[in-house]
Each structure stands twice: as C-alpha cells, then as structure tokens.
Design an enzyme around this catalytic site. Structure first.
Site, PDB file in Angstrom:
ATOM      1  N   ASN A 113       0.841  -1.217   0.000  1.00 53.12           N
ATOM      2  CA  ASN A 113       0.000   0.000   0.000  1.00 53.12           C
ATOM      3  C   ASN A 113       0.867   1.255   0.000  1.00 53.12           C
ATOM      4  OD1 ASN A 113      -3.032  -0.518   0.172  1.00 53.12           O
ATOM      5  ND2 ASN A 113      -2.231  -2.013   1.631  1.00 53.12           N
ATOM      6  N   ASN A 170      -6.873   4.669   8.104  1.00 56.63           N
ATOM      7  CA  ASN A 170      -6.408   3.285   8.130  1.00 56.63           C
ATOM      8  C   ASN A 170      -7.051   2.516   6.979  1.00 56.63           C
ATOM      9  OD1 ASN A 170      -5.268   0.833   9.295  1.00 56.63           O
ATOM     10  ND2 ASN A 170      -7.341   0.338  10.012  1.00 56.63           N
ATOM     11  N   HIS A 182      -8.289  -1.185   6.060  1.00 54.80           N
ATOM     12  CA  HIS A 182      -8.607  -2.460   6.720  1.00 54.80           C
ATOM     13  C   HIS A 182      -9.094  -3.463   5.664  1.00 54.80           C
ATOM     14  CE1 HIS A 182      -9.617  -5.138   9.986  1.00 54.80           C
ATOM     15  NE2 HIS A 182     -10.707  -5.444   9.304  1.00 54.80           N
ATOM     16  N   GLU A 187     -11.929   3.715  19.055  1.00 50.58           N
ATOM     17  CA  GLU A 187     -12.492   2.368  18.958  1.00 50.58           C
ATOM     18  C   GLU A 187     -11.781   1.630  17.805  1.00 50.58           C
ATOM     19  OE1 GLU A 187     -16.708   0.491  17.545  1.00 50.58           O
ATOM     20  OE2 GLU A 187     -16.680   2.585  18.173  1.00 50.58           O
ATOM     21  N   ASP A 190     -10.915   0.029  14.651  1.00 56.83           N
ATOM     22  CA  ASP A 190     -11.628  -0.059  13.358  1.00 56.83           C
ATOM     23  C   ASP A 190     -13.016   0.591  13.414  1.00 56.83           C
ATOM     24  OD1 ASP A 190      -9.467  -1.515  12.312  1.00 56.83           O
ATOM     25  OD2 ASP A 190     -10.345  -3.436  12.893  1.00 56.83           O
ATOM     26  N   GLU A 212      -7.523  -2.512  -2.305  1.00 58.99           N
ATOM     27  CA  GLU A 212      -6.885  -1.592  -1.350  1.00 58.99           C
ATOM     28  C   GLU A 212      -6.036  -0.583  -2.124  1.00 58.99           C
ATOM     29  OE1 GLU A 212      -4.763  -3.326   1.947  1.00 58.99           O
ATOM     30  OE2 GLU A 212      -6.205  -4.931   2.181  1.00 58.99           O
TER      31      GLU A 212
HETATM   32  C1  GAR Z   1      -3.206  -4.937   4.129  1.00 54.41           C
HETATM   33  O1  GAR Z   1      -4.020  -5.970   3.654  1.00 54.41           O
HETATM   34  C2  GAR Z   1      -3.968  -4.081   5.129  1.00 54.41           C
HETATM   35  O2  GAR Z   1      -5.324  -3.959   4.825  1.00 54.41           O
HETATM   36  C3  GAR Z   1      -3.771  -4.876   6.395  1.00 54.41           C
HETATM   37  O3  GAR Z   1      -2.433  -5.274   6.345  1.00 54.41           O
HETATM   38  C4  GAR Z   1      -2.050  -5.479   4.978  1.00 54.41           C
HETATM   39  C5  GAR Z   1      -0.765  -4.750   4.719  1.00 54.41           C
HETATM   40  O4  GAR Z   1      -0.295  -5.002   3.421  1.00 54.41           O
HETATM   41  N1  GAR Z   1      -4.077  -4.081   7.562  1.00 54.41           N
HETATM   42  C6  GAR Z   1      -4.728  -4.555   8.619  1.00 54.41           C
HETATM   43  O5  GAR Z   1      -5.045  -5.734   8.749  1.00 54.41           O
HETATM   44  C7  GAR Z   1      -5.051  -3.529   9.697  1.00 54.41           C
HETATM   45  N2  GAR Z   1      -6.002  -4.033  10.619  1.00 54.41           N
HETATM   46  P1  GAR Z   1       0.915  -4.153   2.809  1.00 54.41           P
HETATM   47  O6  GAR Z   1       2.038  -4.117   3.865  1.00 54.41           O
HETATM   48  O7  GAR Z   1       1.346  -4.937   1.604  1.00 54.41           O
HETATM   49  O8  GAR Z   1       0.438  -2.796   2.474  1.00 54.41           O
END
Ligand code: GAR
Length: 207
Positions: free
Chosen positions: A16, A109, A111, A150, A152, A181
């Site tokens: 991301n 964030n 998620h 809270e 998420d 994403e």
């Molecule tokens: C992503 O899928 C993001 O949505 C998740 O971690 C991954 C990171 O991927 N985040 C969560 O689960 C937060 N609760 P990346 O390091 O390749 O961007």
C-alpha cells in the site's frame, strides 16, 4: 495548492505504501511523504521507502520496550515531520489515545474487510481472510476509515467489495482484496489532499 505532508506507518511488505509512492510520482496525488515509520526493523516497506529516498524511522519494541516510550517517540517523529495526515498502511499496532486526540480526523487506516464485518481487536492481515473463508460469506472487501479510539470504529471514507467464490482460499482472497486496497487508499488520500472529505458526526461526506 501546496502538497499535503503525510506520514505512512507500516509493519510489513508495504504494498500500500508503494501504491501511494507511485501515485504521488504519477501526479495523481498532490502530496509528499515526509516520513515512513515502521514498528518492525525488517519490514520490506522500509526498503521501498529507502529506494525512493524517503526518510524512515523505526519505532519498535526492541528499541522501545515500553508502549509509552514508543508512543512518545512516534508523537515526536510525527511532530518533527509536521505531518498533516497519517496513513496507517498495514500498521499492526494500536495507536495511543493521545496521538488520536492530537491528530483527530487526520489519521486514516486501510482495513482488509467491509467494516463492521471482520474488524476490531484481533482482526488484522491474513487472519481476516481466514475468518472470511471459514464464515462462508460471499462478499468481502476493503475499507478506508478515519481512526478513532475504537478499534476499526472511526468514520468510513470508502469501501469496495469483491466476491468470495467457492474455490477461493486465503491467498486468493488476500490478492483480490489487496488489489482494491491499492485503488481505494490512494483515492482517499487524493480526496483528502483536495479538501473533498468532510466528517459529519460518524459519517463522511465526499464533496
Ligand atoms: C493490508 O491488507 C492491510 O489492509 C492490512 O495489512 C495489509 C498490509 O499489506 N491491515 C490490517 O489488517 C489492519 N487491521 P501491505 O504491507 O502490503 O500494504
């Protein structure tokens, strides 16, 4: 218009983060990444940042075993970089209340599910997709939201869904969700940088 100064917080691969870097370079987002912070010293996202000469900071348990010291350091790093937006891009640590208060509606964030499904304490990374498969739902997706106290639970900026097919497994769901994403996170950052996002109570208006 001046560039929005952002901090991107990561814990792992940083795909991301990479998308945000690419979209800034393409001119799609009018912003600059002032700092990338990781809570893991070996996060691949740090390499991605270094390759683009972006400043990095590691605020990890090894150097700062006490949660309060990690918070203090994080607060200092964000303050020194003068950031206007904090993007949690796979940052798998709960943000301290004092940071949330200081950066109210300035922390977002990504998620990997359609909040409020498969979200909250204990729902992160691959675990989310495992629970999605086990539950038998036919739809999942991704959510970009503001961060409040809270887990998420903050105002939702954007969501997009994908289908869960019978033959899908954790890997294939993760791949499909990451693809969306990489679409909605940069779009949310772009809209914020253009002043097009307004928080009204617990809802978000896209202008
Ligand atoms: C992503 O899928 C993001 O949505 C998740 O971690 C991954 C990171 O991927 N985040 C969560 O689960 C937060 N609760 P990346 O390091 O390749 O961007």
């Amino acid at each position: 218009m001046s560039k929005l100064k952002i901090a991107v917080l990561i814990s792992g691969n940083g795909s991301n983060l990479q998308t945000i870097i690419d979209k800034i370079e393409e001119g799609y987002i009018n912003a600059e990444i002032s700092v990338v912070v990781s809570n893991k010293e070996n996060a691949y996202g740090l390499t991605r940042a270094c390759e683009r000469k972006i400043k990095t900071e590691i605020v990890d348990k090894k150097t700062y075993p006490m949660k309060k010291d990690r918070n203090k350091k994080l607060m200092q790093v964000l303050g020194e970089a003068n950031v206007e937006l904090v993007v949690l891009a796979g940052f798998l640590e709960i943000i301290a209340d004092e940071i949330i208060e200081k950066y109210e509606n300035k922390i977002i964030n990504i998620h990997p599910s359609i909040i409020p499904s498969f979200s909250g304490k204990g729902y992160y990374g691959e675990k989310v997709h495992r629970k999605v498969i086990k539950s038998g739902v036919k739809v999942t997706g991704a959510t970009v939201h503001f961060v409040n106290k809270e887990t998420d639970g903050g105002p939702i900026i954007m969501q997009k869904a994908i289908s869960v097919n019978f033959d899908d497994d954790t890997r294939s769901i993760q791949k499909k969700v990451l693809n969306i994403e990489h679409e909605i996170l940069p779009l949310a950052v772009k809209l914020i940088s253009e002043g097009k996002i307004e928080v009204v109570g617990n809802r978000v208006k896209v202008k």
